[in-house]
Every structure is written in structure tokens, then in C-alpha cells.
Design a protein around this motif. Structure first.
Motif, PDB file in Angstrom:
ATOM      1  N   ASP B 183      51.593   0.924  37.075  1.00 32.78           N
ATOM      2  CA  ASP B 183      50.702   1.980  37.531  1.00 32.78           C
ATOM      3  C   ASP B 183      50.260   1.624  38.931  1.00 32.78           C
ATOM      4  N   THR B 186      46.273   2.851  41.444  1.00 30.04           N
ATOM      5  CA  THR B 186      44.978   2.251  41.716  1.00 30.04           C
ATOM      6  C   THR B 186      44.802   1.851  43.167  1.00 30.04           C
ATOM      7  N   PHE B 187      45.840   1.356  43.770  1.00 32.97           N
ATOM      8  CA  PHE B 187      45.706   0.899  45.147  1.00 32.97           C
ATOM      9  C   PHE B 187      46.648   1.618  46.074  1.00 32.97           C
ATOM     10  N   GLU B 188      46.225   1.703  47.280  1.00 33.10           N
ATOM     11  CA  GLU B 188      47.166   2.091  48.332  1.00 33.10           C
ATOM     12  C   GLU B 188      48.101   0.922  48.515  1.00 33.10           C
ATOM     13  N   PRO B 190      49.527  -2.081  50.074  1.00 34.86           N
ATOM     14  CA  PRO B 190      48.957  -2.989  51.079  1.00 34.86           C
ATOM     15  C   PRO B 190      49.855  -3.063  52.303  1.00 34.86           C
ATOM     16  N   GLN B 191      49.277  -3.501  53.369  1.00 37.07           N
ATOM     17  CA  GLN B 191      50.053  -3.662  54.587  1.00 37.07           C
ATOM     18  C   GLN B 191      51.189  -4.646  54.341  1.00 37.07           C
ATOM     19  N   ALA B 238      53.343  -8.854  42.084  1.00 35.64           N
ATOM     20  CA  ALA B 238      52.147  -8.230  41.509  1.00 35.64           C
ATOM     21  C   ALA B 238      52.449  -7.694  40.134  1.00 35.64           C
ATOM     22  N   LYS B 242      50.861  -8.759  36.362  1.00 36.45           N
ATOM     23  CA  LYS B 242      50.383  -7.847  35.328  1.00 36.45           C
ATOM     24  C   LYS B 242      51.160  -8.060  34.045  1.00 36.45           C
TER      25      LYS B 242
END
Lengths: 460, 248
Positions: B183, B186-188, B190-191, B238, B242
Motif C-alpha cells: 500500500d 500513505t506516503f509520497e 521519497p526523493q 521498504a 513490511k
């Protein structure tokens, strides 16, 4: 693979405990500098843990433009001092990913702040937090071993941070069971060695961190045979030679931080007494390097003298190569000059001299020629029992192999120096054995009959 | 070398025998050096928190078409450029951090001869330079990378040959592997950083062309990609975190 992961989880939880007991300095420091405050506008040091929403917002802020990001990371770091905030943080979707991403970003300031956040998390005793940090370890190790590392200045800070984190991990009690075998199985030691040896002018910080990593790996004695077979010792010897040349040019600020772990690695590797490890170090320039270090650091960093002498002991204990070289390079006077430095130094100097004397009469004859006796008499007069005891051992070896030395000793009022210790329980037997020689005629030692051609005179 | 007689045991009451000394971590001989090391770390940790004031440069953006990254230091830009634009695969536009990984990508993805030979022999080479292992499949290689070279087990490795489309995640390369749902709302994103490549251009969703070997014009061959799309660091890691939480 599953059991490997599980064992690393166990490690992480145990690491937290171990770190609470040890390494309190670094943890205390991070607290202290936070309390000193950074004075950034609009940022207060939080006394209460943040709400989940606040943590989420902070994390989002770390992905914005540069200035905001640094501030947000700094806030996050302070917030992560709270256990509850740590727990909230790791529960957030992708939070560790973001942090690791920032840790490997190209901006040095961001890297360091992210490193601090990771450091904060690594202090947690909560298994859920440890679990979340767990993949970071293998990722960090991968970051190091998976790529050939180019030495550009944006990388320098992150490499140094990584080396520091790794050096902390490698010190945990369980490290020798869990982490160090993994490290040894990978290409990591070679990479670490590369980082220790290269770009010294630019990357001293990186070299220092990875040198300490190597030291922790070696002194744990998990598999030093493997490292030796990879030729680590000859690489470290060459590095010491290069460092000595830097020292002699007085380009040596902070160099002791790099020299120290390298010395330790070599000494401990030699102590493995492996076949063929002697060959990797047999270079008499190494002796010159050690004496260069000792002379340079004598006044400000005595520990370097101690650790050089430890290495010198391991070099001279078994192999006559270095004992000979000490004589031919005329290093005995410099060695004797170290005697008054400290008790530990005196013990080590005397041990090295014993190593040399034990090799036989040709060596003792040369030692005698170097006026060892007068130094011994002074030190015997001034010293405590342990140092005196080592003196007696040395005198015994000298007199045994080169009786002329005994005669000389007694004409220099050595007897009075001995008498001082004749009632000490630890020393009396040995003192009396030596005192007896004063009354015996000088026997010709077998080796004095050896032709002088076999005994090379020392070089000027 | 001076002559050495055979080693004899010490004569009583004397007891000296030369001996190499090993110092484990807590040995007293190491104490002073360890203290010095602690003090050094103290200094470092304190000074690192002092934000260094860099001379301000006004922001500028990357000049590569389609790339909207913004910088305020030359170092940052240089790093970004080397990571994302210097080694780009001319076939599929993925970027790679090294020529080595690009070469492997081109070989495995755009060389039909490779596919043919892979049926008969181990052709998938280990990605770690210096490791000579080769494998029959990319899965075997992945297992090797994870077990031996400590890559996180949830690194995203190969995209399956038939791209699985998914309406939710049509832009991200992550989603092809259906067994690892993510999913990402939740976040954009990241750079992007040194280890993370998200292809800026459109992903090619068609299956790989198995056309005959294309000989590239020389100038195209020089466009080299860095990270193979088979490897994804930041993003894959990432998802790995999870997934790992759920497994355990």
C-alpha cells in the motif's frame, strides 16, 4: 535463511541490553548535545512523546525541500528519544524505508541526521522496534558489500557514519556468534580493508571507523585464519609503513586513531601463530615504522608506545628475524630510552629484550655491546617487584649465554642493585641465583668460541 | 641472520619463555587506547550536530528532459546525475548506478541469445563484483544474493516476463510481483537517493521482445543504465520491512 533472520532478531534485542550496559558514553553524549539545544528557531525539545499524527507529519516533512528536511529530521531525532514515539514511528507504513533512504541520500547533513535517528532507534529495548530495525542491518551490510565504493565527498560522511554504526554493532557480546560470522562470509572484510587503506588524505574519518571495525572482528577470534589466508597481514604492514612516512613528515594529526587499531589487528593476528603468517610481515622496515610511531607519540599518546611494544613482542617472541633486525638496525638504544616512561612500558621493553636475549649468545653479546647493563642497573634500583622480576629474567639470560656480561655487571656495582631485592618473596630465589655468579669465576661460554665472522657487527 | 641454538626450557628458578600475547577486547593493555577512541567519538558526535552553514546557492533543476529534481548544491546534482542519468539503458530507459549492472541488464533483458543459452547452462551471474557464481535462474541468483551477500530477502528482483497490470499501481515498478502487495498510498514517493531508482519514464508493460539480436549503433550503446530494474533498493527494502513484520 529464516533461522538466520530469527537469530539476528535475537541479536538485536540482546544488542539493546548490551548497549545499555556498555557504550554508555555515546548514548550519554547524544542526550547531552540535545539538551544543550541547537537553538533552531521554532523547535522546542519535546518533553512529551508525540502523537501518531505528529510523527506522521514529521516524517512527511522529511521528504520536502532541503532546509525543511534537516529541521524535521532533527525534530524527529529528538522525538525518537521517547519510547512511545519510537513505537509509533516503526508502526507507520514505510517509515524505516524513508529513514534508510535519507541515510543513503547524497546530502551529508541529511545523512548524519538520519544516522542519529537510526542510532536513537537502535537504543530501544522494545522487540517491535528491534524487529523494524533488523532489515536495516542487512541493508547496511549490503550497501557496503554490494557495490564497489567510489570515494567521492558526498559519500564520505555516509561511509563514516556506516563505519561507526558497524563498529558499534561489532562490539556487542553476541556479535561474535551472530554478526561476525556473517561479516566474514561476505566480501565485507576486503571492502573494509580497502576503505582503511585508501584515500588517507581525504578520508581519514572513514579509514578510522573501518579500522576499528577490523579490530573488533579480529580480536573476537572468530575466524582469523580466514583473514590471514586472504593476505590481510601484508596489507596492514604496508599501511603501517605508509602511516610512518606520514608521521615522519609531521602530517600526523589524529593519526594515532588509525594506527592504534591497525597495530592491534597485526598483534592479534600474529598471536594466532598460523603457518605462513610470519612471512606476511617479515619486513624490517616495520621495525623502523614502530619506532617512528613511538618517538612521535611518546609525549602525548603513551598508549601508542604500549601497543607498538605489544606488537614488537609478538614479532620478536619466536622468530629470530626481527631480533636480528633490532640489532642490525641499531634500535636497542632507542628501546632502552623508553624504560623510564611507565611501568607497563618498562615491562614490555624488558620482555622484548628477553625475547632477543633468549635467542642465544650471539644476540646477548650484541646486547651487551649496546650497554644494556647500565640501563638495567638503574631500572633495578628504582622499580617495583614485577618490573624487577623481569629485569632478573633478562640478566639471567644475558649471563647464561654471555658470561662476560656477568663480570661486567658486577664491576658496575650490580651487586648492590640486586641486594636491594634479596628479601622480597617473589624475587629472592632469582636474586640469590644471580648473586652466586658474583663469586664464581667467569666461565667461557661455548659460543664465545664461535668465530667472530659469524657475528656481524652492527651497522652504524 | 644471527645463529640461533635450539630453544631450551627456562632454568629454574627463572621462568621466562618468549610468548606471543593475544589481547581480547577487555585486556588492560588496550584500556588507554579505548579511552582515547571514546573521547574521539565524543568530539565527533557533538560536532556533527552543529549544522554547517554552507554558502547558499539558489536552487536549480536537472536539465535532463522529464527529470524534475531540484538541487541547491553542485555535489547533490553531480551525485544525482551520476546515479540516474549517466547509465541509462537505451532499450528500456531504466537507469543504473554502474556500468557493470547496466551490462548485466542489457545481457539478460535485451539479448535474445542469452535466453537461448540460458536454457542449457547457468547464465545468470552474481551481481556482486568479484563473485564468480552463475545460476540457472534469476531466482537462484536472488537466493544466492540473499544468503551469501546479505541482500534483504525482499529486494525486488526480476520482473516477471508477463507484466501484471494493476490499476492501482500502474506507475510503480514495484507492483509486478503479486505476492507482495504494497500500500503506497500513505506516503509520497521519497526523493530518490543513491540506492533507489524509480524510472521516470513510462514503464514498458509489454513482454520483453524476443526478437533476434539487435546490433546497436555505437552511440546508443554508450547510453548505459545503472541499476538493473531487477534490483530495487530503497523501495524494495521498504516493502521488505513490511513483509518481514508480517511474517514474523
Amino acid at each position: 535463511m529464516v533461522c538466520c533472520l530469527q537469530s539476528v532478531i535475537v541479536l538485536f534485542v540482546a544488542l539493546r541490553k548490551a548497549r545499555k550496559q556498555q557504550q554508555l558514553i555515546s548514548k550519554r553524549l547524544l542526550r547531552e548535545d540535545t539538551q544543550n539545544g541547537e537553538g533552531k528557531a521554532g523547535m522546542e525539545i519535546p518533553t512529551d512523546p508525540l502523537s501518531e499524527q505528529e510523527v506522521l507529519q514529521l516524517l512527511r516533512d522529511t521528504q520536502k525541500g532541503t532546509e525543511e528536511r534537516k529541521k524535521s529530521l532533527s525534530c524527529l531525532r529528538q522525538a525518537l528519544q521517547h519510547k512511545e514515539t519510537q513505537q509509533k514511528f516503526v508502526r507507520l507504513e514505510g517509515s524505516m524505508r524513508v529513514l534508510i533512504g535519507l541515510f543513503t541520500s547524497s546530502l551529508a547533513d541529511v545523512q548524519m541526521e538520519a544516522a542519529h535517528c537510526l542510532h536513537e532507534l537502535s537504543h530501544s529495548s522494545d522487540p517491535a522496534v528491534a524487529e523494524a530495525c533488523l532489515p536495516a542491518t542487512s541493508y547496511l551490510l549490503t550497501y557496503l558489500s554490494g557495490h564497489s565504493i567510489e570515494f567521492t565527498s558526498p559519500h564520505e560522511a555516509v561511509l563514516e557514519g556506516l563505519g561507526y554504526v558497524l563498529s558499534q554493532l561489532l562490539q556487542a557480546k553476541e556479535a561474535s556468534i551472530e554478526i561476525i560470522p556473517l561479516v566474514l562470509d561476505s566480501a565485507l572484510p576486503q571492502h573494509m580493508l580497502q576503505l582503511v587503506c585508501s584515500n588517507l588524505e581525504l578520508g581519514m574519518g572513514v579509514a578510522v571507523e573501518f579500522a576499528w571495525c577490523l579490530h573488533y572482528v579480529v580480536c573476537s577470534c572468530v575466524n582469523n585464519a580466514l583473514l590471514i589466508s586472504q593476505g590481510i597481514m601484508s596489507t596492514l604492514v604496508l599501511l603501517l609503513l605508509e602511516l610512518a612516512s606520514m608521521v615522519s613528515k609531521a602530517v600526523a594529526d589524529g593519526l594515532e586513531l588509525l594506527i592504534c587499531p591497525v597495530l592491534r589487528c597485526l598483534s592479534n593476528l600474529l598471536a594466532e601463530e598460523m603457518e605462513g603468517c610470519n612471512m606476511q610481515v617479515q619486513d624490517e622496515r616495520l621495525l623502523v615504522a614502530l619506532f617512528t610511531f613511538m618517538q612521535y607519540f611518546l609525549n602525548h599518546h603513551l598508549f601508542i608506545v604500549q601497543e607498538c611494544l605489544w606488537l614488537l613482542n609478538n614479532l620478536t617472541a619466536d622468530e629470530p628475524f626481527f631480533c636480528s633486525a633490532m640489532l642490525t638496525l641499531d634500535l636497542i638504544p632507542a628501546l632502552l630510552q623508553l624504560l623510564p616512561c611507565s611501568r607497563m612500558v618498562a615491562l614490555l621493553v624488558l620482555t622484548v629484550l628477553c625475547n632477543i636475549a633468549e635467542k642465544g649468545c650471539a644476540y646477548c653479546q650484541q646486547l651487551h655491546q649496546k650497554a644494556v647493563l647500565s640501563s638495567l642497573i638503574s631500572i633495578l634500583t628504582l622499580s617495583d617487584a614485577e618490573v624487577a622480576g623481569q629485569c632478573l629474567e633478562l640478566l639471567h639470560l644475558l649471563f647464561l649465554h654471555w658470561p662476560e656480561a656477568a663480570a661486567d655487571f658486577f664491576t658496575q656495582a650490580g651487586l648492590q642493585a640486586l641486594e636491594q631485592h634479596q628479601h622480597h618473596p617473589e624475587l629472592q630465589e632469582r636474586v640469590r641465583a644471580l648473586m652466586n655468579l658474583a663469586t664464581q669465576p667467569t666461565a667461557a661460554s661455548p659460543c664465545s668460541l664461535v668465530s667472530s665472522a659469524a657475528v656481524p657487527s652492527s651497522l652504524p | 641472520l644471527l645463529p640461533v641454538p635450539a630453544r631450551a626450557p627456562p632454568q629454574a628458578p627463572f621462568r621466562f619463555s618468549p610468548r606471543r600475547l593475544r589481547c581480547p577486547r577487555e585486556h588492560e593493555l588496550l584500556e588507554d587506547g579505548d579511552i582515547h577512541r571514546h573521547l574521539y567519538l565524543q568530539d565527533i558526535l557533538v560536532s556533527v550536530t552543529q549544522v554547517t552553514e554552507k554558502p547558499k546557492v539558489s536552487e536549480f533543476s536537472c536539465h535532463i528532459a522529464g527529470c524534475c529534481q531540484v538541487f541547491d548544491t553542485l555535489e547533490g546534482y553531480e551525485h544525482h546525475y551520476n546515479t540516474l542519468h549517466r547509465n541509462v539503458c537505451s532499450f528500456c530507459k531504466r537507469s543504473f548506478p554502474s556500468g557493470h549492472l547496466l551490462d548485466i541488464h542489457i545481457l539478460e533483458w535485451h539479448d535474445s541469445l542469452f535466453q537461448i543459452m540460458a536454457e542449457k547452462q547457468s547464465m545468470y551471474q552474481c551481481l556482486v563484483q568479484g563473485c564468480v557464481e552463475k545460476f540457472k535462474s534469476s531466482k537462484d541468483r536472488k537466493d544466492h544474493l540473499v544468503t551469501v551477500h546479505l541482500y534483504p530477502s525482499d529486494f525486488r528482483f526480476d520482473r516477471p516476463k508477463k507484466a501484471k497490470s494493476s490499476t492501482k499501481h500502474s506507475k510503480s515498478p514495484l507492483l509486478q510481483n503479486a505476492s507482495m502487495p504494497v500500500d503506497i498510498k500513505t506516503f509520497e514517493q521519497p526523493q530518490v537517493d543513491s540506492m533507489e531508482i524509480s524510472p521516470v519514464e513510462n514503464m514498458e508493460n509489454a513482454s520483453q521482445p524476443l526478437s533476434s539480436l539487435i546490433s546497436l549503433p555505437p552511440e546508443k550503446h554508450l547510453n548505459r543504465s545503472r541499476i538493473p530494474s531487477t534490483i530495487c533498493f530503497g523501495q524494495g527494502a521498504a516493502r521488505g520491512f513490511k513483509s518481514m513484520r508480517k511474517k514474523i
